[in-house]
Write a protein that holds these residues in place. Structure first.
Motif, PDB file in Angstrom:
ATOM      1  N   MET A 197      12.866  36.000  12.812  1.00  0.00           N
ATOM      2  CA  MET A 197      13.242  34.744  12.169  1.00  0.00           C
ATOM      3  C   MET A 197      12.401  34.583  10.903  1.00  0.00           C
ATOM      4  O   MET A 197      11.213  34.903  10.909  1.00  0.00           O
ATOM      5  CB  MET A 197      13.028  33.571  13.140  1.00  0.00           C
ATOM      6  CG  MET A 197      14.044  33.603  14.289  1.00  0.00           C
ATOM      7  SD  MET A 197      13.977  32.127  15.311  1.00  0.00           S
ATOM      8  CE  MET A 197      12.747  32.613  16.516  1.00  0.00           C
ATOM      9  N   GLN A 221      12.710  36.434   8.259  1.00  0.00           N
ATOM     10  CA  GLN A 221      12.284  37.759   7.796  1.00  0.00           C
ATOM     11  C   GLN A 221      12.357  37.904   6.276  1.00  0.00           C
ATOM     12  O   GLN A 221      11.676  38.759   5.704  1.00  0.00           O
ATOM     13  CB  GLN A 221      13.069  38.866   8.499  1.00  0.00           C
ATOM     14  CG  GLN A 221      14.561  38.903   8.202  1.00  0.00           C
ATOM     15  CD  GLN A 221      15.299  39.866   9.136  1.00  0.00           C
ATOM     16  OE1 GLN A 221      14.795  40.265  10.175  1.00  0.00           O
ATOM     17  NE2 GLN A 221      16.507  40.260   8.758  1.00  0.00           N
ATOM     18  N   GLY A 275      11.171  36.096   3.205  1.00  0.00           N
ATOM     19  CA  GLY A 275      10.308  34.947   2.942  1.00  0.00           C
ATOM     20  C   GLY A 275       9.032  35.319   2.213  1.00  0.00           C
ATOM     21  O   GLY A 275       8.869  36.445   1.727  1.00  0.00           O
ATOM     22  N   ARG A 276       8.137  34.341   2.181  1.00  0.00           N
ATOM     23  CA  ARG A 276       6.970  34.439   1.295  1.00  0.00           C
ATOM     24  C   ARG A 276       5.959  35.521   1.626  1.00  0.00           C
ATOM     25  O   ARG A 276       5.098  35.824   0.817  1.00  0.00           O
ATOM     26  CB  ARG A 276       6.263  33.080   1.248  1.00  0.00           C
ATOM     27  CG  ARG A 276       6.981  32.080   0.364  1.00  0.00           C
ATOM     28  CD  ARG A 276       6.474  30.693   0.601  1.00  0.00           C
ATOM     29  NE  ARG A 276       6.740  30.312   1.989  1.00  0.00           N
ATOM     30  CZ  ARG A 276       6.451  29.122   2.510  1.00  0.00           C
ATOM     31  NH1 ARG A 276       5.856  28.209   1.788  1.00  0.00           N
ATOM     32  NH2 ARG A 276       6.754  28.857   3.767  1.00  0.00           N
ATOM     33  N   LEU A 301      21.531  35.829   6.999  1.00  0.00           N
ATOM     34  CA  LEU A 301      21.944  35.193   5.750  1.00  0.00           C
ATOM     35  C   LEU A 301      20.780  34.380   5.187  1.00  0.00           C
ATOM     36  O   LEU A 301      20.134  33.630   5.922  1.00  0.00           O
ATOM     37  CB  LEU A 301      23.114  34.247   6.068  1.00  0.00           C
ATOM     38  CG  LEU A 301      23.444  33.165   5.043  1.00  0.00           C
ATOM     39  CD1 LEU A 301      24.019  33.797   3.784  1.00  0.00           C
ATOM     40  CD2 LEU A 301      24.422  32.159   5.647  1.00  0.00           C
ATOM     41  N   GLN A 318       6.858  22.199  -3.758  1.00  0.00           N
ATOM     42  CA  GLN A 318       6.058  23.402  -3.486  1.00  0.00           C
ATOM     43  C   GLN A 318       4.833  23.063  -2.626  1.00  0.00           C
ATOM     44  O   GLN A 318       4.070  22.159  -2.971  1.00  0.00           O
ATOM     45  CB  GLN A 318       5.609  24.022  -4.818  1.00  0.00           C
ATOM     46  CG  GLN A 318       4.967  25.384  -4.675  1.00  0.00           C
ATOM     47  CD  GLN A 318       5.945  26.515  -4.972  1.00  0.00           C
ATOM     48  OE1 GLN A 318       6.625  26.520  -5.984  1.00  0.00           O
ATOM     49  NE2 GLN A 318       6.037  27.472  -4.060  1.00  0.00           N
ATOM     50  N   PRO A 320      10.408  20.255   2.686  1.00  0.00           N
ATOM     51  CA  PRO A 320      11.564  19.483   2.222  1.00  0.00           C
ATOM     52  C   PRO A 320      11.327  17.981   2.170  1.00  0.00           C
ATOM     53  O   PRO A 320      10.583  17.435   2.978  1.00  0.00           O
ATOM     54  CB  PRO A 320      12.632  19.807   3.271  1.00  0.00           C
ATOM     55  CG  PRO A 320      11.896  20.250   4.483  1.00  0.00           C
ATOM     56  CD  PRO A 320      10.592  20.812   4.036  1.00  0.00           C
TER      57      PRO A 320
HETATM   58  O1  CP3 Z   1      15.276  33.528   8.553  1.00  0.00           O
HETATM   59  C1  CP3 Z   1      15.592  33.830   7.377  1.00  0.00           C
HETATM   60  O2  CP3 Z   1      15.028  34.742   6.726  1.00  0.00           O
HETATM   61  C2  CP3 Z   1      16.780  33.124   6.758  1.00  0.00           C
HETATM   62  C3  CP3 Z   1      16.519  31.979   5.990  1.00  0.00           C
HETATM   63  C4  CP3 Z   1      16.033  30.676   6.599  1.00  0.00           C
HETATM   64  C5  CP3 Z   1      15.199  29.787   5.896  1.00  0.00           C
HETATM   65  N1  CP3 Z   1      15.071  28.645   6.610  1.00  0.00           N
HETATM   66  C6  CP3 Z   1      14.604  30.074   4.575  1.00  0.00           C
HETATM   67  C7  CP3 Z   1      13.469  29.254   4.111  1.00  0.00           C
HETATM   68  C8  CP3 Z   1      16.346  30.065   7.822  1.00  0.00           C
HETATM   69  C9  CP3 Z   1      17.146  30.594   8.999  1.00  0.00           C
HETATM   70  C10 CP3 Z   1      15.730  28.770   7.806  1.00  0.00           C
HETATM   71  C11 CP3 Z   1      15.859  27.796   8.900  1.00  0.00           C
HETATM   72  C12 CP3 Z   1      15.140  26.526   8.818  1.00  0.00           C
HETATM   73  N2  CP3 Z   1      14.898  25.761   7.716  1.00  0.00           N
HETATM   74  C13 CP3 Z   1      14.688  25.809   9.957  1.00  0.00           C
HETATM   75  C14 CP3 Z   1      14.870  26.247  11.388  1.00  0.00           C
HETATM   76  C15 CP3 Z   1      13.937  27.321  11.789  1.00  0.00           C
HETATM   77  C16 CP3 Z   1      12.490  26.949  11.784  1.00  0.00           C
HETATM   78  O3  CP3 Z   1      11.740  27.619  11.054  1.00  0.00           O
HETATM   79  O4  CP3 Z   1      12.112  26.038  12.529  1.00  0.00           O
HETATM   80  C17 CP3 Z   1      14.087  24.626   9.500  1.00  0.00           C
HETATM   81  C18 CP3 Z   1      13.440  23.556  10.348  1.00  0.00           C
HETATM   82  C19 CP3 Z   1      14.233  24.594   8.082  1.00  0.00           C
HETATM   83  C20 CP3 Z   1      13.815  23.511   7.131  1.00  0.00           C
HETATM   84  C21 CP3 Z   1      12.796  24.003   6.192  1.00  0.00           C
HETATM   85  N3  CP3 Z   1      13.056  24.879   5.164  1.00  0.00           N
HETATM   86  C22 CP3 Z   1      11.415  23.685   6.187  1.00  0.00           C
HETATM   87  C23 CP3 Z   1      10.723  22.771   7.160  1.00  0.00           C
HETATM   88  C24 CP3 Z   1      10.857  24.403   5.122  1.00  0.00           C
HETATM   89  C25 CP3 Z   1       9.432  24.315   4.628  1.00  0.00           C
HETATM   90  C26 CP3 Z   1       8.521  25.109   5.476  1.00  0.00           C
HETATM   91  C27 CP3 Z   1       8.093  26.355   4.745  1.00  0.00           C
HETATM   92  O5  CP3 Z   1       8.010  27.404   5.409  1.00  0.00           O
HETATM   93  O6  CP3 Z   1       7.835  26.260   3.547  1.00  0.00           O
HETATM   94  C28 CP3 Z   1      11.882  25.166   4.513  1.00  0.00           C
HETATM   95  C29 CP3 Z   1      11.742  26.082   3.378  1.00  0.00           C
HETATM   96  C30 CP3 Z   1      12.189  27.501   3.553  1.00  0.00           C
HETATM   97  N4  CP3 Z   1      13.348  27.894   4.167  1.00  0.00           N
HETATM   98  C31 CP3 Z   1      11.525  28.661   3.059  1.00  0.00           C
HETATM   99  C32 CP3 Z   1      12.331  29.764   3.402  1.00  0.00           C
HETATM  100  C33 CP3 Z   1      12.089  31.207   3.042  1.00  0.00           C
HETATM  101  C34 CP3 Z   1      10.244  28.649   2.242  1.00  0.00           C
HETATM  102  C35 CP3 Z   1      10.597  28.166   0.889  1.00  0.00           C
HETATM  103  C36 CP3 Z   1       9.832  28.842  -0.200  1.00  0.00           C
HETATM  104  O7  CP3 Z   1      10.243  29.925  -0.665  1.00  0.00           O
HETATM  105  O8  CP3 Z   1       8.822  28.264  -0.631  1.00  0.00           O
END
Ligand code: CP3
Length: 342
Positions: A23, A25, A27-28, A71, A90, A94
């Motif tokens: 999950m 995968q 990302g940062r 995706l 940043q 969200p």
């Molecule tokens: O898994 C993957 O690679 C696919 C992409 C994906 C993202 N978010 C990309 C993302 C998926 C499946 C998610 C799901 C998601 N998003 C959830 C459910 C899963 C979980 O982790 O609990 C939730 C609650 C969100 C809402 C969300 N999006 C939050 C709370 C945050 C901030 C937290 C953080 O890690 O920064 C995001 C941002 C986010 N979504 C990032 C990514 C790669 C980081 C954004 C960045 O590039 O700075």
């Protein structure tokens, strides 16, 4: 062509070594992700840009050869389609405009179709560009988890604002969850029709609900999504990840109809084995073992493979990979799984 490995497991087949993906995968923790995100401008610009979203989805596949690609998008594109003022700050995650009970009746789900078209375009592109053997996973957030962000307007440690909102305004809560369920089902149907092999429903905040609320807010809206998706796409394969659901997971699969249940790292092997008797499970390595590496990582991987490797298993973390995870540890994880003996 033979059916993709992860799809076979979702059908109940035991495959060893198990298919693996992580999950978050894309990302940062990956320098190539950070570079593409920079190029896109903001995080949401990346989600809605089919060229760049395809690129970041493929990055971890090229680097590690995972069995599945997920995706690249976010669960919050649904409230974004509802015009809830979504933006990403940043380092803070969200932000949305907190929704009031009286606004719920006026939400307009019809914007979903056009708004989400770029994401559907990404799915189509991915199916063309991925290696033939790689499973493509689509996804959405579960209505409850999406609603928690719409209500609080940001992440919270225990989703107290959404829980209180539900106790005080149960009728509006139901209206909101079923509107989200209908939109999410339509969105998943489009993903499956565009080439996703299966979909995952993320209920990251299921674990804060009491038993009655779990049934009303985590089980029933997801059951509705499953029913609607399967009516449009017969036999659609669906993974349900209800994080923190504990013993309530035992009936979650049966009541929602999902093919596989995702397990967080707190689920014990004994319960995981019980769940596996009824079908596939996915999980459940503690993401911190991946950061620590070494013996902590090896012991964690071995415990899952030794106890659950003889049944239908999709290897994954118990929650998303974090930016601190070293790339060499991801390589070590894959090597450990792929060289394991049944
Ligand atoms: O898994 C993957 O690679 C696919 C992409 C994906 C993202 N978010 C990309 C993302 C998926 C499946 C998610 C799901 C998601 N998003 C959830 C459910 C899963 C979980 O982790 O609990 C939730 C609650 C969100 C809402 C969300 N999006 C939050 C709370 C945050 C901030 C937290 C953080 O890690 O920064 C995001 C941002 C986010 N979504 C990032 C990514 C790669 C980081 C954004 C960045 O590039 O700075």
């Amino acid at each position: 062509m033979q059916k993709r490995k992860l799809v076979r497991v979702l059908e109940g087949e035991s495959v060893f070594p198990p298919p693996v993906w992580l999950m978050r995968q894309a990302g940062r923790y990956l320098p190539e992700y950070r570079a593409t995100r920079e190029k896109a401008g903001g995080f949401l610009d990346l989600c809605y840009n089919p060229d760049l979203a395809t690129e970041v989805t493929l990055q971890p596949i090229r680097r590690f050869g995972f069995d599945a690609a997920i995706l690249f998008s976010d669960i919050l594109v649904i409230p974004d389609a509802l015009d809830r003022g979504l933006h990403f700050v940043q380092g803070e995650g969200p932000k949305l405009t907190p929704i009031r009970p009286d606004e719920i009746a006026h939400l307009d789900p019809s914007r979903g179709e056009t708004h989400l078209s770029p994401v559907i375009a990404t799915v189509g592109r991915l199916r063309q560009e991925l290696p033939d053997e790689t499973t493509l996973i689509g996804f959405c957030g579960a209505p409850w988890t999406v609603a928690t962000y719409m209500i609080a307007g940001h992440g919270t440690p225990d989703q107290a604002p959404a829980r209180l909102f539900a106790y005080r305004n149960p009728a509006e809560m139901e209206t909101l969850l079923y509107l989200l369920a209908e939109m999410s089902a339509d969105y998943l149907i489009r993903q499956l029709q565009a080439g996703a092999d299966c979909v995952q429903i993320f209920d990251s905040w299921a674990g804060v609900l009491d038993e009655a609320s779990f049934e009303a807010y985590a089980v029933r809206p997801v059951a509705r999504i499953v029913e609607k998706v399967r009516a449009a796409v017969p036999g659609a394969k669906i993974i349900g990840f209800a994080k923190g659901a504990g013993t309530l997971l035992n009936t979650y699969r049966e009541k929602t109809g999902v093919d596989a249940v995702g397990l967080d790292w707190s689920v014990p092997v004994s319960q995981a084995k019980e769940l596996q008797k009824a079908g596939a499970i996915q999980g459940n390595l503690d993401p911190l073992r991946l950061i620590a590496g070494g013996k902590a990582l090896e012991d964690g991987v071995d415990r899952i493979l030794d106890n659950l490797g003889d049944g239908p298993l999709i290897f994954n973390l118990g929650h998303g990979i974090t930016p601190e995870a070293p790339i060499t540890h991801v390589e070590a994880l894959l090597d450990r799984i792929r060289t394991a003996k049944p």
